[in-house]
Design a protein around this motif. Sequence first.
Motif, short mmCIF file in Angstrom:
data_model
loop_
_atom_site.label_atom_id
_atom_site.label_comp_id
_atom_site.label_asym_id
_atom_site.label_seq_id
_atom_site.Cartn_x
_atom_site.Cartn_y
_atom_site.Cartn_z
N ASP A 1 20.08 54.16 -1.09
CA ASP A 1 19.36 54.75 -0.30
C ASP A 1 18.47 56.27 -1.26
O ASP A 1 17.76 57.41 -0.51
CB ASP A 1 19.94 55.29 0.58
N ARG B 1 16.09 57.63 -2.49
CA ARG B 1 14.66 57.61 -2.17
C ARG B 1 13.99 58.53 -0.62
O ARG B 1 13.85 59.27 -0.08
CB ARG B 1 13.31 56.57 -1.98
N SER B 2 14.46 58.05 0.48
CA SER B 2 15.01 58.36 1.86
C SER B 2 15.94 59.36 1.91
O SER B 2 15.84 60.46 2.47
CB SER B 2 15.53 57.21 2.77
N ARG B 3 17.14 59.91 0.87
CA ARG B 3 17.66 60.68 1.01
C ARG B 3 17.36 62.04 0.09
O ARG B 3 18.01 63.40 1.30
CB ARG B 3 19.07 60.61 0.27
N GLY C 1 13.79 62.50 -0.21
CA GLY C 1 12.28 61.78 0.07
C GLY C 1 11.79 63.24 -0.04
O GLY C 1 10.39 64.01 -0.73
N GLY D 1 16.22 52.15 -2.76
CA GLY D 1 15.42 51.83 -1.37
C GLY D 1 14.91 51.07 -1.12
O GLY D 1 13.35 51.72 -2.01
#
Length: 102
Positions: free
Chosen positions: A54, A56-58, A60, A102
């Motif tokens: 993840d 990209r979210s972590r 971001g 992600g």
Amino acid sequence: RVPARRISRISAPNGAEHGANGDEDSARRYARLLVSEIRMYHQPLVDEGRRSRDLRSRLGGEIDRARRLYEARVPPAVRERSDYFEQELVRTLADGDRSLLG
């Protein structure tokens, strides 16, 4: 009267005398710099993001900030031809595995 000398044009490696290639090379280098900085300053988050798939979210906020810098500096015509920033995210942050983003 001395005849005018002809000046031959010597090609630079990889066609660098052409603006487009130079712009693309600059875009690649700048993307590499921005993404490398994310990795360098946030290595623990990068490691966890790879494990959790993840990135990209972590990361971001950092990715968005770097993308804005990239888009402000790289001409739209170059960005339309290829997304060097995204390629560098995959290569550098995701170790070549797009699914880790992600």
